[in-house]
Design a protein around this motif. Structure first.
Motif, mmCIF file in Angstrom:
data_model
loop_
_atom_site.group_PDB
_atom_site.id
_atom_site.type_symbol
_atom_site.label_atom_id
_atom_site.label_comp_id
_atom_site.label_asym_id
_atom_site.label_seq_id
_atom_site.Cartn_x
_atom_site.Cartn_y
_atom_site.Cartn_z
ATOM 1 N N VAL A 42 4.242 12.007 7.574
ATOM 2 C CA VAL A 42 3.548 12.037 8.873
ATOM 3 C C VAL A 42 4.172 10.985 9.796
ATOM 4 O O VAL A 42 4.469 11.248 10.966
ATOM 5 C CB VAL A 42 2.031 11.763 8.704
ATOM 6 C CG1 VAL A 42 1.363 11.593 10.066
ATOM 7 C CG2 VAL A 42 1.365 12.887 7.932
ATOM 8 N N MET A 43 4.399 9.800 9.249
ATOM 9 C CA MET A 43 4.981 8.727 10.069
ATOM 10 C C MET A 43 6.423 9.047 10.470
ATOM 11 O O MET A 43 6.864 8.682 11.558
ATOM 12 C CB MET A 43 4.903 7.387 9.329
ATOM 13 C CG MET A 43 3.460 6.912 9.111
ATOM 14 S SD MET A 43 3.319 5.158 8.622
ATOM 15 C CE MET A 43 4.083 5.151 7.011
ATOM 16 N N ARG A 75 4.557 -0.052 16.846
ATOM 17 C CA ARG A 75 4.100 1.143 17.548
ATOM 18 C C ARG A 75 2.585 1.082 17.753
ATOM 19 O O ARG A 75 2.064 1.338 18.835
ATOM 20 C CB ARG A 75 4.491 2.393 16.756
ATOM 21 C CG ARG A 75 3.818 3.684 17.211
ATOM 22 C CD ARG A 75 4.341 4.181 18.546
ATOM 23 N NE ARG A 75 5.607 4.873 18.363
ATOM 24 C CZ ARG A 75 5.728 6.184 18.137
ATOM 25 N NH1 ARG A 75 4.648 6.953 18.111
ATOM 26 N NH2 ARG A 75 6.894 6.725 17.972
ATOM 27 N N SER A 113 6.176 3.294 2.904
ATOM 28 C CA SER A 113 7.065 2.582 3.815
ATOM 29 C C SER A 113 8.510 2.574 3.304
ATOM 30 O O SER A 113 9.461 2.628 4.092
ATOM 31 C CB SER A 113 6.554 1.155 4.032
ATOM 32 O OG SER A 113 6.956 0.686 5.287
ATOM 33 N N LEU A 120 9.721 5.882 4.271
ATOM 34 C CA LEU A 120 9.990 5.914 5.711
ATOM 35 C C LEU A 120 11.299 5.193 6.054
ATOM 36 O O LEU A 120 12.010 5.592 6.969
ATOM 37 C CB LEU A 120 8.820 5.274 6.470
ATOM 38 C CG LEU A 120 8.839 5.424 7.988
ATOM 39 C CD1 LEU A 120 8.772 6.891 8.398
ATOM 40 C CD2 LEU A 120 7.668 4.659 8.622
ATOM 41 N N ARG A 169 14.427 6.361 8.300
ATOM 42 C CA ARG A 169 15.024 5.586 9.397
ATOM 43 C C ARG A 169 16.544 5.506 9.245
ATOM 44 O O ARG A 169 17.290 5.597 10.220
ATOM 45 C CB ARG A 169 14.427 4.166 9.407
ATOM 46 C CG ARG A 169 14.796 3.336 10.641
ATOM 47 C CD ARG A 169 14.245 1.921 10.565
ATOM 48 N NE ARG A 169 14.955 1.082 9.622
ATOM 49 C CZ ARG A 169 16.102 0.446 9.899
ATOM 50 N NH1 ARG A 169 16.637 0.510 11.099
ATOM 51 N NH2 ARG A 169 16.703 -0.281 8.965
ATOM 52 N N PHE A 219 -2.166 8.312 16.795
ATOM 53 C CA PHE A 219 -1.276 8.103 15.642
ATOM 54 C C PHE A 219 -2.119 7.977 14.379
ATOM 55 O O PHE A 219 -1.886 8.643 13.358
ATOM 56 C CB PHE A 219 -0.452 6.832 15.884
ATOM 57 C CG PHE A 219 0.636 6.570 14.888
ATOM 58 C CD1 PHE A 219 0.340 6.277 13.560
ATOM 59 C CD2 PHE A 219 1.976 6.566 15.281
ATOM 60 C CE1 PHE A 219 1.342 6.007 12.636
ATOM 61 C CE2 PHE A 219 2.988 6.302 14.359
ATOM 62 C CZ PHE A 219 2.672 6.015 13.041
ATOM 63 N N VAL A 227 2.865 12.034 1.658
ATOM 64 C CA VAL A 227 2.165 12.615 2.813
ATOM 65 C C VAL A 227 2.220 11.650 4.003
ATOM 66 O O VAL A 227 2.611 12.021 5.116
ATOM 67 C CB VAL A 227 0.688 12.928 2.455
ATOM 68 C CG1 VAL A 227 -0.085 13.371 3.689
ATOM 69 C CG2 VAL A 227 0.623 13.990 1.368
ATOM 70 N N ILE A 228 1.847 10.395 3.748
ATOM 71 C CA ILE A 228 1.775 9.404 4.827
ATOM 72 C C ILE A 228 3.175 9.086 5.360
ATOM 73 O O ILE A 228 3.391 9.019 6.574
ATOM 74 C CB ILE A 228 1.056 8.133 4.323
ATOM 75 C CG1 ILE A 228 -0.414 8.475 4.035
ATOM 76 C CG2 ILE A 228 1.154 7.000 5.336
ATOM 77 C CD1 ILE A 228 -1.133 7.458 3.180
ATOM 78 N N ARG A 252 7.620 11.881 11.308
ATOM 79 C CA ARG A 252 7.575 12.732 12.493
ATOM 80 C C ARG A 252 7.148 11.916 13.721
ATOM 81 O O ARG A 252 7.752 12.008 14.784
ATOM 82 C CB ARG A 252 6.593 13.900 12.268
ATOM 83 C CG ARG A 252 6.445 14.826 13.471
ATOM 84 C CD ARG A 252 5.701 16.108 13.118
ATOM 85 N NE ARG A 252 4.389 15.883 12.550
ATOM 86 C CZ ARG A 252 3.302 15.551 13.267
ATOM 87 N NH1 ARG A 252 3.380 15.390 14.579
ATOM 88 N NH2 ARG A 252 2.147 15.361 12.667
ATOM 89 N N LEU A 253 6.123 11.073 13.540
ATOM 90 C CA LEU A 253 5.578 10.338 14.687
ATOM 91 C C LEU A 253 6.521 9.241 15.178
ATOM 92 O O LEU A 253 6.621 8.992 16.374
ATOM 93 C CB LEU A 253 4.223 9.714 14.315
ATOM 94 C CG LEU A 253 3.094 10.692 13.993
ATOM 95 C CD1 LEU A 253 1.884 9.935 13.469
ATOM 96 C CD2 LEU A 253 2.710 11.513 15.228
ATOM 97 N N VAL A 254 7.203 8.580 14.266
ATOM 98 C CA VAL A 254 8.018 7.425 14.661
ATOM 99 C C VAL A 254 9.473 7.823 14.906
ATOM 100 O O VAL A 254 10.099 7.332 15.837
ATOM 101 C CB VAL A 254 7.950 6.307 13.588
ATOM 102 C CG1 VAL A 254 8.781 5.095 13.998
ATOM 103 C CG2 VAL A 254 6.500 5.883 13.359
ATOM 104 N N TYR A 255 10.013 8.701 14.077
ATOM 105 C CA TYR A 255 11.448 9.020 14.183
ATOM 106 C C TYR A 255 11.714 10.476 14.563
ATOM 107 O O TYR A 255 12.870 10.892 14.632
ATOM 108 C CB TYR A 255 12.155 8.680 12.858
ATOM 109 C CG TYR A 255 12.006 7.214 12.501
ATOM 110 C CD1 TYR A 255 12.509 6.211 13.341
ATOM 111 C CD2 TYR A 255 11.334 6.817 11.352
ATOM 112 C CE1 TYR A 255 12.357 4.866 13.043
ATOM 113 C CE2 TYR A 255 11.175 5.471 11.036
ATOM 114 C CZ TYR A 255 11.689 4.513 11.892
ATOM 115 O OH TYR A 255 11.525 3.178 11.596
ATOM 116 N N ALA A 265 11.410 -0.087 8.928
ATOM 117 C CA ALA A 265 10.529 1.044 9.270
ATOM 118 C C ALA A 265 9.093 0.578 9.440
ATOM 119 O O ALA A 265 8.389 1.021 10.348
ATOM 120 C CB ALA A 265 10.616 2.122 8.181
#
Lengths: 402, 137
Positions: free
Chosen positions: B94-95, A63, B65, B68, B72, A21, B90-91, B97-100, A56
């Motif tokens: 990326v998150m 995670r 955040s 993000l 969510r 990650f 950007v961050i 895609r990875l988290v949701y 979030a």
């Protein structure tokens, strides 16, 4: 961006979910900014306050923690959104506190230092000169680059934990010599500067510097590390500043020429009228405050002692609360030496592990906040929900106590 | 228009165009997607499902955040196009895609002078794999 064979493995998931990650995040950032490689860091400072990270952010931190993440370097953390010990007595709703404690639990599981403060460099996170670090918290980044002689970018939420888990950061921005060269010189010719002036000076520099790295000449030798802390916080709140060459303080910057590399750059004199303008600008009202907030960034134990002296024999007026924000460590020291009792005797409260700008002030019913923090003034006023009064600690005490 | 894809993906949606530095932190209400920043020129507009254009990011490093959180809650923009690199975008992407498991492509390097010709509300197609941004039906 170049990745070595070990980093390639981590990106493929061979080092576990958390590191994969983290690699996804840092490689995307590295590519976006044109970094050539990932370089090692000596420490990290991350964000874990519920007010800005939201649910979030809880999902992200959990995670990391649940997929086997462990901080690879000493990692401190910014203040929480609640006083972690005395939150109930501040009227924080149970549900809100529970979210914050989920962030605390995940952070602890990752192996973080338990110091919830924005002045980690005064409390628990002590890199030495020349080291590269990955710190979130804009005011601390200015301190790291300008006073400690470290190299840090202002690290964004999500990337902070990624860097901490990997022990590396993309090589770009303020890690590179060419981006640390000063592009504008501020000249301070004023005599008898007060604590409060330093905050306005910082804010003025932040407003005027834009994306240029500033130099500040003319700081008196008597300036304290606490005053520099507040100067940097003001600058970082007002603009994208991540470093100020403080002549006589910043390692390697003894002269303007050292800082600018000999290039001819714009010079700006800081006049008394500039500071008055900052004060006027940050002052939104003349209404009586319902909250006075001291300690954005956190006060040191010395500053708490000074405040106790100024409050001696005074009593807070009806209808006004006074919260004094500090780190848990300074809180403990102040408790042991009678400073907390002296401050609270006036009706004020000393609170730790949280800070005003990230606590739910509006939900707690505050409408007019008075502070000597340019940083708090800027953040709260840009949200537009609470009105701000900006004045010196002395003037505030005169007004709200008798 | 052509930029540089920072987070891959494609989108086709109505545009929402800001001329001023933008932040999700205290600037967009994640519960609704409404722009709340008093200093924004698109205050009162909603980012949900739009291709969001702005020149630069600004403000708090927590913006990733906040962004993000819009993801969510399903109130996120469909894509983000900027002039300068905004690491929060950007961050956050990326998150996302990875988290949701959600894609919000990000493109940078499209100058404000260029994208300003696009009026808010115009349909826009973007492809972050190639960096292409095109307005119109």
């Amino acid at each position: 961006m170049f990745l070595d064979s070990n980093q390639e493995k981590l990106l493929r998931g061979e080092g576990g979910g958390a590191k994969q990650f983290a690699m996804e995040v840092v490689t995307k950032v590295g590519d976006a900014v044109g970094a050539d490689a990932l370089v090692p860091i000596k420490s990290a400072h991350v964000l874990a306050h519920y007010s800005s990270l939201h649910d979030a952010g809880v999902d992200v931190l959990e995670r990391f923690a649940e997929s086997g993440g462990k901080f690879a370097v000493p990692t401190s953390v910014d203040p929480a959104s609640i006083d972690l010990k005395n939150w109930k007595s501040f009227g924080i709703p149970e549900e809100y506190a529970r979210k914050q404690f989920r962030l605390c639990d995940a952070y602890a599981k990752l192996g973080g230092m338990g110091c919830w403060t924005c002045v980690q460099y005064q409390v628990c996170n002590f890199p030495k000169q020349g080291e590269t670090v990955a710190w979130a918290e804009s005011s601390a980044v200015v301190f790291a680059n300008s006073v400690l002689g470290c190299r840090s970018n202002k690290i964004t939420a999500g990337m902070d934990v990624s860097c901490a888990v990997l022990g590396v950061t993309p090589h770009f921005g303020m890690l590179l010599d060419e981006n640390r060269t000063a592009g504008v010189v501020f000249k301070l010719g004023l005599k008898s500067l007060s604590d409060f002036d330093y905050r306005s000076i910082g804010f003025f520099i932040g407003r005027k510097a834009g994306s240029r790295v500033p130099v500040l000449s003319g700081l008196p030798a008597s300036v304290t590390s606490d005053q520099v802390k507040h100067l940097g916080a003001g600058a970082a709140a007002a603009g994208p500043v991540t470093m100020i060459h403080l002549l006589g303080i910043t390692p390697g910057s003894a002269s303007v020429t050292d800082a600018t590399g000999g290039e001819s750059v714009e010079g700006i004199d800081i006049a008394r009228s500039d500071l008055a303008e900052v004060e006027e600008d940050l002052n939104q009202t003349s209404e009586t405050p319902d909250l006075v907030a001291f300690g954005v960034p956190h006060l040191s134990v010395n500053e708490l002692g000074e405040l106790a002296n100024q409050l001696e024999g005074r009593r807070l007026k009806e209808g006004v609360k006074m919260y004094v924000y500090t780190s848990s460590q300074a809180y403990d020291l102040a408790g042991r030496t009678g400073i907390t009792t002296a401050i609270e005797r006036t009706g004020a409260r000393v609170t730790h592990s949280t800070d005003a700008e990230i606590s739910p002030l509006k939900a707690l019913g505050f409408n007019v906040v008075m502070t000597n923090s340019a940083k708090l003034a800027e953040i709260v006023s840009s949200e537009g929900e609470i009105k701000i009064r900006y004045a010196s600690q002395k003037a505030i005490i005169e007004e709200v106590t008798s | 228009m052509k930029g540089r894809g920072l987070v891959k993906g494609k989108a086709r949606a109505e545009s929402l165009v800001s001329q001023k530095a933008f932040t999700f932190a205290h600037g967009v209400d994640p519960e609704t997607g409404n722009v709340t920043d008093v200093r924004s020129d698109i205050k009162g507009s909603n980012v949900r499902g739009k291709v969001l254009f702005y020149p630069f990011g600004k403000g708090s490093t927590t913006a990733s955040s906040w962004f993000l959180e819009t993801v969510r809650l399903g109130n996120n923009p469909a894509a983000i196009v900027t002039e300068g690199v905004d690491l929060s975008a950007v961050i956050g992407s990326v998150m996302a895609r990875l988290v949701y498991g959600k894609e919000v492509p990000v493109i940078s390097g499209v100058a404000r002078a260029e994208y300003s010709r696009v009026k808010s509300g115009t349909p826009v197609s973007i492809d972050a794999d190639t960096g292409d941004v095109s307005a119109g039906p």
